[in-house]
Enzyme design. Structure first.
Site: not given
Ligand code: BG6
Length: 314
Positions: A87, A113, A183, A228, A287
């Site tokens: 994360r 990932r 991302h 978002d 992103e």
């Molecule tokens: C973003 C999406 O890119 O990633 C969101 O647009 C999403 O909708 C976020 O909640 C996080 O995603 P994840 O799978 O890493 O929890």
């Protein structure tokens, strides 16, 4: 069925050992080490910057130019487990972005990932920029989830700026269609105070408003609630201006027609197990992507490159 394929995928990897990676090291500049959770990472330290790149996900988790703050947000509650997404930093989304339409059991944002990538090479140029090239190749486990042959190469350059190029080569006999994203979680002092510019007049899908199609009229964008947004058909550079006196960051890109702006705000942050409740204040994702109607179709034998570069302007 898809679930069991994903679990097979999660069990893959960690095949590289530190010993087998030593030949790629650059003494005094780039070394492999055990990072968080015992996962292997490349630690880069040059006169211009320092960085960490995990083999799981080819995931850049840290980038800090000399005399600047850290540029990337990394959650203190991130899971550091094989097969679980990290994360923060720069997760790579491939071959789909978000949930996979029509396949509810598929992992969100694809499998790149959470896969263990290999190291192709680590090099340094005359200017002292270190570049690491990581690779991921289709195999039986990925073919069960997504029935195509391909090779991904992720080139990460650590200089005064962070430059990342995700390259997709289609090794199938037929065209392939995929989505992708770098991302990027940018670190900020206070998400409520940031101003994001560069998307004026651009159409976007608002994921917090039933995917309604809207136009970005107000500039700069400010974060005043869960945000978002999938900005479509845009090749522009974005800038993120933090509090006065804090950093101003620039995200420039090529080979990308989509930009996603994301901040989970209070409720979604609280619902995320690998993200502290108050951390939504410390990040905003800008992103670099190709998603939705900007999905890439790549002919057999073709190569597609998407580059994102992040620099500190102030
Ligand atoms: C973003 C999406 O890119 O990633 C969101 O647009 C999403 O909708 C976020 O909640 C996080 O995603 P994840 O799978 O890493 O929890």
């Amino acid at each position: 069925m898809l679930d069991s394929c994903f679990y097979a995928l999660q069990g893959r990897g960690m095949s590289a050992t530190l010993d087998s990676l030593r030949r790629h090291e650059l003494p005094g500049l780039a070394r492999f080490e055990l990072g968080e959770g015992g996962l292997i990472r490349l630690a880069v330290e040059t006169l211009s910057a320092e960085a960490h790149i995990y083999l799981q996900g080819a995931h850049v988790t840290h980038f800090q130019p000399a005399n600047s703050e850290a540029v990337l947000f990394l959650s203190r509650e991130s899971l550091w487990e094989q097969g679980k997404a990290i994360r923060g930093g720069v997760p790579i989304c491939f071959p789909w972005f978000g949930p996979r339409t029509g396949f509810p059991g598929s992992p969100a944002h694809g499998f790149a990932r959470t896969s263990e990538w290999g190291v192709a090479e680590v090099m340094v140029d005359a200017g002292g920029t270190v570049t690491a090239v990581l690779e991921l190749t289709s195999d039986d486990a990925t073919r069960q989830l997504w029935p195509h042959d391909w090779i991904l190469r992720h080139r990460v350059s650590i200089g005064s700026r962070l430059a990342m190029t995700l390259e997709v080569e289609n090794r199938s006999e037929t065209p392939i269609e995929f989505e992708e994203a770098l991302h990027t979680y940018l670190a900020v002092q206070d998400a409520r105070q940031v101003a994001v510019s560069g998307l004026s007049g651009v159409e976007y899908l608002d994921k917090v408003d039933g995917l309604k199609r809207k136009v970005q009229n107000a500039e700069p964008i400010t974060i005043v609630g869960e945000t978002d947004r999938v900005y479509l058909n845009t090749a522009t550079t974005c800038e993120v201006d933090d509090l006065p006196g804090a950093q101003r960051l620039r995200v420039s890109k090529t080979g990308s027609a989509t930009t996603v702006v994301w901040n989970p705000w209070v409720a979604k942050a609280a619902a995320m197990a690998d993200f502290a409740d108050d951390e939504w204040l410390e990040m905003v994702c800008i992103e670099t992507a190709n998603a939705g109607e900007n999905t890439i179709t790549l002919e057999s034998g073709g190569v597609h490159r998407m580059q994102s570069a992040i620099e500190v302007l102030r």
